[in-house]
Enzyme design. Structure first.
Site, PDB file in Angstrom:
ATOM      1  N   GLY A 257     -77.000  45.437  15.400  1.00  0.00           N
ATOM      2  CA  GLY A 257     -78.083  44.883  14.604  1.00  0.00           C
ATOM      3  C   GLY A 257     -77.502  44.324  13.322  1.00  0.00           C
ATOM      4  O   GLY A 257     -76.313  44.053  13.232  1.00  0.00           O
TER       5      GLY A 257
ATOM      6  N   GLY B 215     -75.913  44.080   9.819  1.00  0.00           N
ATOM      7  CA  GLY B 215     -75.081  44.908   8.957  1.00  0.00           C
ATOM      8  C   GLY B 215     -74.473  46.079   9.700  1.00  0.00           C
ATOM      9  O   GLY B 215     -74.416  46.107  10.923  1.00  0.00           O
TER      10      GLY B 215
ATOM     11  N   TYR C  99     -74.120  50.269  13.901  1.00  0.00           N
ATOM     12  CA  TYR C  99     -73.559  48.917  13.822  1.00  0.00           C
ATOM     13  C   TYR C  99     -74.266  47.847  14.643  1.00  0.00           C
ATOM     14  O   TYR C  99     -74.069  46.661  14.374  1.00  0.00           O
ATOM     15  CB  TYR C  99     -72.068  48.938  14.194  1.00  0.00           C
ATOM     16  CG  TYR C  99     -71.245  49.518  13.084  1.00  0.00           C
ATOM     17  CD1 TYR C  99     -70.814  48.731  12.030  1.00  0.00           C
ATOM     18  CD2 TYR C  99     -70.937  50.872  13.067  1.00  0.00           C
ATOM     19  CE1 TYR C  99     -70.088  49.267  10.983  1.00  0.00           C
ATOM     20  CE2 TYR C  99     -70.209  51.422  12.028  1.00  0.00           C
ATOM     21  CZ  TYR C  99     -69.791  50.618  10.986  1.00  0.00           C
ATOM     22  OH  TYR C  99     -69.084  51.156   9.948  1.00  0.00           O
TER      23      TYR C  99
ATOM     24  N   HIS D 229     -67.268  44.087  17.013  1.00  0.00           N
ATOM     25  CA  HIS D 229     -67.859  42.751  16.880  1.00  0.00           C
ATOM     26  C   HIS D 229     -68.028  42.391  15.404  1.00  0.00           C
ATOM     27  O   HIS D 229     -67.690  41.279  14.985  1.00  0.00           O
ATOM     28  CB  HIS D 229     -69.202  42.715  17.618  1.00  0.00           C
ATOM     29  CG  HIS D 229     -69.843  41.367  17.642  1.00  0.00           C
ATOM     30  ND1 HIS D 229     -70.987  41.089  16.930  1.00  0.00           N
ATOM     31  CD2 HIS D 229     -69.504  40.227  18.302  1.00  0.00           C
ATOM     32  CE1 HIS D 229     -71.326  39.825  17.154  1.00  0.00           C
ATOM     33  NE2 HIS D 229     -70.449  39.286  17.981  1.00  0.00           N
ATOM     34  N   ASP D 230     -68.528  43.331  14.601  1.00  0.00           N
ATOM     35  CA  ASP D 230     -68.665  43.092  13.159  1.00  0.00           C
ATOM     36  C   ASP D 230     -67.299  42.803  12.535  1.00  0.00           C
ATOM     37  O   ASP D 230     -67.167  41.916  11.689  1.00  0.00           O
ATOM     38  CB  ASP D 230     -69.299  44.294  12.459  1.00  0.00           C
ATOM     39  CG  ASP D 230     -70.787  44.442  12.735  1.00  0.00           C
ATOM     40  OD1 ASP D 230     -71.363  43.596  13.451  1.00  0.00           O
ATOM     41  OD2 ASP D 230     -71.381  45.419  12.230  1.00  0.00           O
TER      42      ASP D 230
ATOM     43  N   ASP E  75     -68.036  37.014  20.402  1.00  0.00           N
ATOM     44  CA  ASP E  75     -69.244  37.312  21.174  1.00  0.00           C
ATOM     45  C   ASP E  75     -68.914  37.650  22.622  1.00  0.00           C
ATOM     46  O   ASP E  75     -69.503  38.563  23.210  1.00  0.00           O
ATOM     47  CB  ASP E  75     -70.215  36.133  21.110  1.00  0.00           C
ATOM     48  CG  ASP E  75     -70.862  35.960  19.743  1.00  0.00           C
ATOM     49  OD1 ASP E  75     -70.632  36.796  18.848  1.00  0.00           O
ATOM     50  OD2 ASP E  75     -71.612  34.980  19.577  1.00  0.00           O
TER      51      ASP E  75
END
Length: 138
Positions: A45, A47, A43, A63-64, A105
Site C-alpha cells: 500500500g 508508504g 509495506y 518493491h518499495d 513491478d
C-alpha cells in the site's frame, strides 16, 4: 465488478503505473488479486515502515526499495510497456526509467505470486501501531 475497481482506484489515488502494476499482479494470480495488497502488513500500500510481517509483506518492502533506487524516474507516475512471452512478463522498454520501473513491478508481481501462501488476512488494514519498529535498510 468494474464499478468496484473504479471506486478502489479513486480511493487510493491512481497514479501512472499503479493500474499497470495491478495488471501484472493479476497476471501472476487470479483476477482482482491486487485488491488484497492495497493495505496489507507494513509495506503493501502507500508508504511503509517497520519490519515486514511475512514473505508477502517482504515482497512489498523490496518493491518499495526498488522504487527508491529509481526515484529520479518518478516510479509512481511513469507508464511503461510490457508483454508476455512463454507465460512470462517481459518489460519492453528501451528508456532506462521505464524499463527500471517495469522491472520493479515485474519482480514484485512474481514475488507476490510465489508467496501467496504466506498471505494472512489478519494483516489486512494493519494498524501502523504494529509497524513502529525501525525500518530495515534496503
Amino acid at each position: 465488478m468494474r464499478t468496484l475497481w473504479i471506486v478502489a482506484m479513486c480511493l487510493i489515488g491512481v497514479e501512472g503505473n499503479l493500474f499497470q502494476f495491478a495488471r501484472l499482479i493479476d497476471a501472476k494470480q487470479e483476477a482482482f488479486s491486487f485488491f488484497k495488497y492495497i493495505s496489507y502488513g507494513c509495506y503493501c500500500g502507500w508508504g511503509g515502515q517497520g519490519t515486514p510481517k511475512d514473505a508477502t509483506d517482504r515482497c512489498c518492502f523490496v518493491h518499495d526499495c526498488c522504487y527508491a533506487r529509481v526515484k529520479g524516474c518518478n516510479p509512481k507516475l511513469v507508464e511503461y510497456s510490457y508483454g508476455y512471452r512463454t507465460g512470462k512478463i517481459v518489460c519492453e522498454n528501451y528508456n532506462r526509467c521505464k524499463r527500471a520501473v517495469c522491472e520493479c513491478d515485474r519482480v514484485a508481481a512474481i514475488c507476490l505470486g510465489q508467496n501467496v501462501n504466506t498471505y494472512n488476512k489478519g494483516y489486512m488494514f494493519l494498524s501502523s501501531y504494529y509497524c513502529r519498529q525501525k525500518s530495515e535498510q534496503c
